[in-house]
Design an enzyme around this catalytic site. Sequence first.
Site: not given
Ligand code: NOJ
Length: 519
Positions: A99, A195, A254, A319-320
Amino acid sequence: MESSQWWREGIIYQIYPRSFKDSNGDGLGDLPGIIEKLDYLLSLGVDALWLSPFYPTPDKDFGYDVSDHCAVDPRFGTLADFDRLVAEAHRRGLRILLDMVMNHTSDQHPWFQEARSSRTSPKRDWYIWRDRPNNWQAAFGGRTWTYDPQTGQYYLHLFTPAQPDVNWRNPAVRQAQLDVFRFWLERGVDGFRLDVFNAYFKHPDLPDNPPQFGLRGFDRQRHIYDMDQPEMMPLLNELRALLDSYPERYAVGETYLATLDKVVSYCGPDKLHAAFSFDFTSAALFYPWNPAWILKKILARERIFEAAGVWPTTVLSNHDLPRAASRYCRGEDDSQARIALTLLLTLRGTPFLYYGEEIGLRDLPLKRHEILDPPGQKYWPIYKGRDGCRGPMQWDDSPQAGFSQAQPWLKVHPDYPRRNVAAQESDPASLLNFTRRLIALRREYPALRRGAFVPLSAPAGVLAYLRRTEAQTVFVALNFSRREVRAPLPEGEWQTLLPEGASPAGALGPQQILLACKV
Ligand code: NOJ
């Protein structure tokens, strides 16, 4: 499977390292813990592991605030452990994806420490400083600007103030960031998840974003100047050339605030291999989890991805987000989780399986004082943050679910004595064995991996489609409803693949799934 195609046809399993397996009894998962579980991952049938950040971090965003991009946080292990993980994974034919958090660093990163030391610091321009803020809003609440009293200017951060955005327009920054990719490529990693890559560049003049209707401050503006700037394309070309200088490397982005057109614009033979479009993740949050809505989303993405010649990705959990099993299932009943897993593993696109999805791990029920995630702390109870989907993996029914000898950083879900890997291993009807069977079918039937998607008309409550290559046709029907319906099998002779041994004709029971292959 041709190896150059691995990322199209393979399955990628996301590990959130601090919650996967703790090997040294400090309550945090770690790299040796992942090594311990490689045989389990191999037995699942996945092809690659995406590791959420394990770099040194002050944990202001649980690893997404990195203070050294080329090291392992001692709580997660050492670089030697990392090398061993790569070697052990490769020995089993599993690939490793990292990541890469390159939009921002931690405010504790030596670059930022140096940059904030004085206005004349040689690294001052490695971040974005202004005398006066514009109207931009941070994704985790409040303004994107924080005042630095020592030097009397504001710095920019799209997330928390502890995550200053780097200035990708500075050639030295660009060089240093690409060197980080090189560092890990040289250590043998097979690719990257980027990311929020589409926020790397901001408009050089930092104009105010225009307003729009929305609930939170961040949603009340159109993000046209703080992301998706044209400078991203040449950078992606450069990054792709770097990846292509090593064999079979892969990058998935992402896409922040993803729209389908935006996603495909970032992918191609000289850009990213893939970018997330998150087509189904808002089902049961903002939209109904039903066949009509899902089919509409599938058709929209098929049309746009096919026209652009871009390969889609399928994500139901990460994870979000609240976990798919928590969004779609009632209590501990896994029927809708089976439907979700079948969708994930039989649509056209690379499936991303989130750790625990294969055993139907549920979101943790957390009280306010247990919330650690910054946006959850800020917006509770309207938004409870992301801790819920980051709970410890449930390996067995021993204390702490076999995750750790100590109290874990987040508590274990109370259903662990019944819902755990060991219990599901020994139950032929478990979700884990169902997932294994689906993955095995995907490996065995090329139509499921690379066939065209053909929608079929179906009774209300049912989603039915074919996956078809010239040589093979597989039929998939998902009965979302709690009624028995007629199985909408097209004419011809069919052999049932799932449930094994069932007759392909006739009825589809409540919430039942049918997979069949044309003979
Ligand atoms: C996206 C990530 O998936 C998330 O978990 C993170 O808090 C933010 N980007 C900031 O890096």
